[in-house]
Design a protein around this motif. Structure first.
Motif, PDB file in Angstrom:
ATOM      1  N   PRO A  32       0.808  -1.227   0.000  1.00  0.00           N
ATOM      2  CA  PRO A  32       0.000   0.000   0.000  1.00  0.00           C
ATOM      3  C   PRO A  32       0.838   1.274   0.000  1.00  0.00           C
ATOM      4  N   ARG A  33       2.126   1.138   0.329  1.00  0.00           N
ATOM      5  CA  ARG A  33       3.011   2.314   0.383  1.00  0.00           C
ATOM      6  C   ARG A  33       4.385   1.936  -0.139  1.00  0.00           C
ATOM      7  N   GLY A  34       5.020   2.904  -0.767  1.00  0.00           N
ATOM      8  CA  GLY A  34       6.340   2.661  -1.331  1.00  0.00           C
ATOM      9  C   GLY A  34       7.415   2.443  -0.295  1.00  0.00           C
ATOM     10  N   ASP A  35       7.333   3.131   0.856  1.00  0.00           N
ATOM     11  CA  ASP A  35       8.381   2.981   1.861  1.00  0.00           C
ATOM     12  C   ASP A  35       8.413   1.569   2.443  1.00  0.00           C
ATOM     13  N   ILE A  36       7.264   0.924   2.533  1.00  0.00           N
ATOM     14  CA  ILE A  36       7.225  -0.463   3.015  1.00  0.00           C
ATOM     15  C   ILE A  36       7.929  -1.373   2.017  1.00  0.00           C
ATOM     16  N   LEU A  38      10.219  -0.517  -0.243  1.00  0.00           N
ATOM     17  CA  LEU A  38      11.651  -0.219  -0.273  1.00  0.00           C
ATOM     18  C   LEU A  38      12.354  -0.817   0.940  1.00  0.00           C
ATOM     19  N   GLY A  39      11.702  -0.825   2.098  1.00  0.00           N
ATOM     20  CA  GLY A  39      12.272  -1.472   3.280  1.00  0.00           C
ATOM     21  C   GLY A  39      12.405  -2.971   3.089  1.00  0.00           C
ATOM     22  N   ASP A  40      11.395  -3.601   2.502  1.00  0.00           N
ATOM     23  CA  ASP A  40      11.462  -5.041   2.235  1.00  0.00           C
ATOM     24  C   ASP A  40      12.554  -5.365   1.229  1.00  0.00           C
ATOM     25  N   LEU A  41      12.705  -4.530   0.217  1.00  0.00           N
ATOM     26  CA  LEU A  41      13.749  -4.768  -0.785  1.00  0.00           C
ATOM     27  C   LEU A  41      15.126  -4.696  -0.143  1.00  0.00           C
ATOM     28  N   ASP A  42      15.325  -3.748   0.754  1.00  0.00           N
ATOM     29  CA  ASP A  42      16.611  -3.631   1.456  1.00  0.00           C
ATOM     30  C   ASP A  42      16.847  -4.830   2.373  1.00  0.00           C
ATOM     31  N   TRP A  43      15.768  -5.335   2.992  1.00  0.00           N
ATOM     32  CA  TRP A  43      15.901  -6.424   3.953  1.00  0.00           C
ATOM     33  C   TRP A  43      16.166  -7.774   3.284  1.00  0.00           C
ATOM     34  N   ASN A  44      15.422  -8.087   2.223  1.00  0.00           N
ATOM     35  CA  ASN A  44      15.548  -9.425   1.639  1.00  0.00           C
ATOM     36  C   ASN A  44      16.411  -9.471   0.389  1.00  0.00           C
ATOM     37  N   GLY A  45      17.023  -8.374   0.030  1.00  0.00           N
ATOM     38  CA  GLY A  45      17.897  -8.370  -1.141  1.00  0.00           C
ATOM     39  C   GLY A  45      17.143  -8.292  -2.451  1.00  0.00           C
ATOM     40  N   GLY A  46      15.862  -8.209  -2.383  1.00  0.00           N
ATOM     41  CA  GLY A  46      15.068  -8.052  -3.599  1.00  0.00           C
ATOM     42  C   GLY A  46      14.584  -9.371  -4.173  1.00  0.00           C
ATOM     43  N   VAL A  47      13.468  -9.302  -4.806  1.00  0.00           N
ATOM     44  CA  VAL A  47      12.870 -10.431  -5.502  1.00  0.00           C
ATOM     45  C   VAL A  47      12.730 -10.000  -6.951  1.00  0.00           C
ATOM     46  N   GLU A  48      12.961 -10.899  -7.851  1.00  0.00           N
ATOM     47  CA  GLU A  48      12.785 -10.556  -9.261  1.00  0.00           C
ATOM     48  C   GLU A  48      11.312 -10.663  -9.627  1.00  0.00           C
ATOM     49  N   ALA A  52       5.918  -5.034 -12.716  1.00  0.00           N
ATOM     50  CA  ALA A  52       5.739  -4.140 -11.572  1.00  0.00           C
ATOM     51  C   ALA A  52       4.786  -3.026 -11.978  1.00  0.00           C
ATOM     52  N   ILE A  53       3.769  -2.817 -11.157  1.00  0.00           N
ATOM     53  CA  ILE A  53       2.819  -1.730 -11.361  1.00  0.00           C
ATOM     54  C   ILE A  53       2.937  -0.827 -10.142  1.00  0.00           C
ATOM     55  N   ALA A  54       3.383   0.403 -10.375  1.00  0.00           N
ATOM     56  CA  ALA A  54       3.593   1.337  -9.268  1.00  0.00           C
ATOM     57  C   ALA A  54       2.832   2.625  -9.525  1.00  0.00           C
ATOM     58  N   ASP A  55       2.030   3.000  -8.567  1.00  0.00           N
ATOM     59  CA  ASP A  55       1.293   4.259  -8.617  1.00  0.00           C
ATOM     60  C   ASP A  55       2.300   5.406  -8.638  1.00  0.00           C
ATOM     61  N   ARG A  56       2.176   6.313  -9.588  1.00  0.00           N
ATOM     62  CA  ARG A  56       3.113   7.427  -9.693  1.00  0.00           C
ATOM     63  C   ARG A  56       2.822   8.530  -8.691  1.00  0.00           C
ATOM     64  N   THR A  57       1.673   8.488  -8.033  1.00  0.00           N
ATOM     65  CA  THR A  57       1.310   9.548  -7.097  1.00  0.00           C
ATOM     66  C   THR A  57       1.091   9.001  -5.685  1.00  0.00           C
ATOM     67  N   LEU A  58       1.977   8.164  -5.229  1.00  0.00           N
ATOM     68  CA  LEU A  58       1.897   7.667  -3.858  1.00  0.00           C
ATOM     69  C   LEU A  58       2.170   8.811  -2.892  1.00  0.00           C
ATOM     70  N   PRO A  59       1.547   8.795  -1.723  1.00  0.00           N
ATOM     71  CA  PRO A  59       1.745   9.898  -0.783  1.00  0.00           C
ATOM     72  C   PRO A  59       3.145   9.948  -0.173  1.00  0.00           C
ATOM     73  N   VAL A  65      10.570   6.328  -8.490  1.00  0.00           N
ATOM     74  CA  VAL A  65      11.642   5.956  -7.562  1.00  0.00           C
ATOM     75  C   VAL A  65      11.618   4.447  -7.334  1.00  0.00           C
ATOM     76  N   ILE A  66      10.435   3.907  -7.207  1.00  0.00           N
ATOM     77  CA  ILE A  66      10.291   2.458  -6.995  1.00  0.00           C
ATOM     78  C   ILE A  66      10.805   1.684  -8.202  1.00  0.00           C
ATOM     79  N   VAL A  67      10.403   2.105  -9.387  1.00  0.00           N
ATOM     80  CA  VAL A  67      10.846   1.402 -10.602  1.00  0.00           C
ATOM     81  C   VAL A  67      12.358   1.475 -10.742  1.00  0.00           C
TER      82      VAL A  67
END
Length: 71
Positions: A32-36, A38-48, A52-59, A65-67
């Motif tokens: 539901p949020r980009g910061d969550i 990005l935190g998961d990506l940093d923690w688990n090293g990323g998943v391929e 990817a569908i990312a809302d361009r106007t996240l609060p 930035v996500i892409v």
């Protein structure tokens, strides 16, 4: 079966994407949020992800930035 990432803060839109791809048998991860995410990506090293569908106007961040982080 595809790995699909959805980052969408609008519940209705997130559910719509979920129904669309779940019906195809794809594996879906919804944030539901980009910061969550990005935190998961940093923690688990990323998943391929295959898609990817990312809302361009996240609060909290911009979908661009996500892409860029997923590249």
């Amino acid at each position: 079966m595809a790995q699909i990432l959805i980052v969408e803060n609008d519940d209705l839109m997130a559910k719509m994407y979920g129904y669309l791809f779940d019906g195809r048998g794809d594996r879906i991860r919804v944030y539901p949020r980009g910061d969550i995410l990005l935190g998961d990506l940093d923690w688990n090293g990323g998943v391929e992800y295959d898609l990817a569908i990312a809302d361009r106007t996240l609060p909290d961040t911009n979908g661009d930035v996500i892409v860029d982080k997923l590249k």
